[in-house]
Write an enzyme that holds these catalytic residues in place. Structure first.
Site, short mmCIF file in Angstrom:
data_model
loop_
_atom_site.label_atom_id
_atom_site.label_comp_id
_atom_site.label_asym_id
_atom_site.label_seq_id
_atom_site.Cartn_x
_atom_site.Cartn_y
_atom_site.Cartn_z
N THR A 1 0.91 -1.23 -0.04
CA THR A 1 -0.11 -0.14 -0.14
C THR A 1 0.88 1.29 -0.02
O THR A 1 0.40 2.34 -0.61
CB THR A 1 -0.97 0.01 1.26
OG1 THR A 1 -1.81 -1.17 1.07
CG2 THR A 1 -1.73 1.22 1.33
N TYR B 1 -8.17 1.50 -3.39
CA TYR B 1 -7.02 1.83 -4.21
C TYR B 1 -6.17 0.71 -4.83
O TYR B 1 -6.46 -0.50 -4.33
CB TYR B 1 -5.98 2.73 -3.16
CG TYR B 1 -5.54 1.67 -2.03
CD1 TYR B 1 -6.19 1.22 -1.02
CD2 TYR B 1 -4.25 0.62 -2.20
CE1 TYR B 1 -5.76 0.37 0.17
CE2 TYR B 1 -3.90 -0.19 -1.39
CZ TYR B 1 -4.76 -0.32 -0.06
OH TYR B 1 -4.32 -1.13 0.89
N THR C 1 1.27 -4.56 4.18
CA THR C 1 1.32 -5.10 5.65
C THR C 1 0.97 -6.26 5.82
O THR C 1 0.96 -6.92 7.12
CB THR C 1 0.44 -3.95 6.34
OG1 THR C 1 -0.88 -3.73 5.67
CG2 THR C 1 1.20 -2.39 6.42
N ASP C 2 0.20 -6.80 4.71
CA ASP C 2 -0.49 -8.16 4.99
C ASP C 2 0.43 -9.32 5.43
O ASP C 2 0.07 -10.07 6.21
CB ASP C 2 -1.32 -8.65 3.94
CG ASP C 2 -2.41 -7.77 3.59
OD1 ASP C 2 -3.32 -8.01 2.40
OD2 ASP C 2 -2.68 -6.80 4.54
N LYS D 1 -0.21 -8.10 12.71
CA LYS D 1 -1.17 -7.15 12.11
C LYS D 1 -2.36 -7.48 12.96
O LYS D 1 -2.93 -8.54 13.24
CB LYS D 1 -1.40 -7.36 10.61
CG LYS D 1 -2.16 -5.99 10.06
CD LYS D 1 -2.22 -6.13 8.50
CE LYS D 1 -3.02 -5.07 7.89
NZ LYS D 1 -2.94 -5.08 6.46
N GLU E 1 -2.99 -29.27 27.51
CA GLU E 1 -4.16 -30.11 27.88
C GLU E 1 -3.51 -31.38 27.10
O GLU E 1 -3.21 -31.23 26.03
CB GLU E 1 -5.24 -29.73 27.70
CG GLU E 1 -5.88 -28.60 28.56
CD GLU E 1 -6.99 -27.95 28.01
OE1 GLU E 1 -7.16 -26.81 27.91
OE2 GLU E 1 -8.10 -28.63 27.53
N1 DGL Z 1 -2.64 -5.69 -0.24
C1 DGL Z 1 -2.20 -5.49 1.11
C2 DGL Z 1 -0.67 -5.46 0.99
O1 DGL Z 1 -0.03 -5.51 0.07
C3 DGL Z 1 -2.44 -3.94 1.24
C4 DGL Z 1 -1.92 -3.77 2.85
C5 DGL Z 1 -0.73 -2.54 2.97
O2 DGL Z 1 0.34 -2.87 2.23
O3 DGL Z 1 -0.91 -2.02 3.83
O4 DGL Z 1 -0.17 -6.11 2.02
#
Ligand code: DGL
Length: 353
Positions: free
Chosen positions: A36, A49, A115-116, A188, A311
């Protein structure tokens, strides 16, 4: 093209040497992979986007302030949304980082990333980059041209951290929303908010504001230059396949059987609570172990992890400790390149928390 030639061409193509006074100017290389932070939205006020549109040069031009902090070089490794990240790209990324540091081409590295799967790439690098120089991942939750875009500040902070002597031998880190996270610990925790990451149960390594890092503590000791694994031994090697199965009320064992049929060497079960399974999955485990497939007992719960005193029944299973399912999967894939016996594998998991 060899990694070394690629690096040389990239270094020459995007070298910014700022005017500095006396004293040493740290050299920071930004390796862009997409996400992103490189995204473009049709409307700055909208929520839709396209990720992975801008190149590393455009990212650097958005934050001219970084040139007052370091001599900057840019490399475009790939340009993808990080849900599409692969082990092949991980190995290429780690090889480029190793070559940059081994040839003394920079003092610190920033990796811009979606971020994913940022937490997964960071953890893989934490296991196999055999250097104590800073490697800092960053990204953004809003695209580059959105109102309140968080990418530029994150990139500025990441460059400042990568240029900081205080960041040496801290393992691979991530910087997001003014927080510094350890690769083994962060995850995340929000799908859209700029404060999208936490280190559940352990907290951030520190904060960074205005480019000044303040560390609260050190990460666990087993990382990067202290790791017994290295990218130097993984070149061009596919990592042994390991899958993940989620348990939930009434969960079927069909996904477990499907993974075994696909040839995995290990399965991480993201259990409920302290690593507990549905009856169907529980009933399938002894047969799986008998077929020589490794089982790691993990949990879908964010805090507390899974200790070996869980357990019953857990005979013959490895346990994840504090590592998330997605991270203990990566550790098992890397560990299987050297070990196959459960005792060594559990020793590795317990050590690399
Ligand atoms: N498609 C997600 C990625 O590239 C967007 C999330 C991001 O980059 O914040 O991980």
């Amino acid at each position: 093209m060899t990694v070394k030639k690629f690096l040389l061409l990239s270094t020459l193509s995007l070298l910014f040497i700022p005017a500095f006074g006396n004293g040493y100017t740290p050299r920071v290389t930004i390796i862009a992979t997409g996400g992103t932070i490189a995204g473009i939205a049709p409307s700055s006020a909208g929520t839709f986007y396209d990720p992975a549109q801008l190149t590393v040069g455009a990212l650097m031009e958005q934050v001219p302030e970084i040139r007052s902090k370091a001599s900057i070089t840019g490399i475009q490794l790939c340009n993808i949304a990080s849900q599409h990240m692969t082990t092949e790209i991980w190995i290429r990324l780690a090889s480029v980082i190793d070559s940059l540091f081994s040839n003394d081409l920079c003092d610190g590295i920033v990796v811009t990333h979606g971020t994913d799967t940022m937490e997964e790439t960071a953890f893989f690098l934490n296991l196999v980059v055999p250097h104590d120089k800073p490697v800092v991942l960053t990204g953004s939750m809003r695209p580059s041209n959105a109102l309140g875009a968080d990418g530029p500040a994150n990139l500025y902070n990441a460059v400042c951290l990568a240029a900081s002597p205080a960041a040496r031998d801290k393992g691979v880190m991530a910087v997001m929303n003014d927080y510094i996270f350890a690769a083994a610990e962060f995850t995340k925790t929000h799908t859209v908010n700029p404060h999208a990451f936490e280190s559940p149960g352990r907290g951030p390594l520190g904060i960074i504001r205005g480019g000044i890092p303040v560390f609260f503590r050190d990460p666990g000791p087993m990382h990067t230059v202290h790791s017994e694994f290295s990218i130097k031994h993984l070149h061009g090697t596919d990592l042994p396949p390991v899958g993940i199965v989620l348990s939930y009320a009434g969960a079927s064992a069909v996904p477990v059987e499907a993974l075994i049929a696909s040839g995995v060497e290990g399965i991480v079960v993201a259990g409920v609570g302290h690593g507990n399974y549905s009856l169907e999955i529980e009933a399938a485990i002894p047969g799986i172990i008998a077929r020589g497939v490794l089982i790691v007992r993990a949990t879908r719960i964010l805090c507390g992890g899974v200790a070996s005193d869980v357990e019953s029944p857990f005979e013959g299973q490895l346990t994840s400790g504090l590592l998330s399912p997605q991270k203990v999967r990566i550790l098992l894939m890397v560990a299987l390149t050297r070990y196959r016996d459960p005792d060594n594998l559990q020793r590795i998991i317990d050590g690399y928390q």
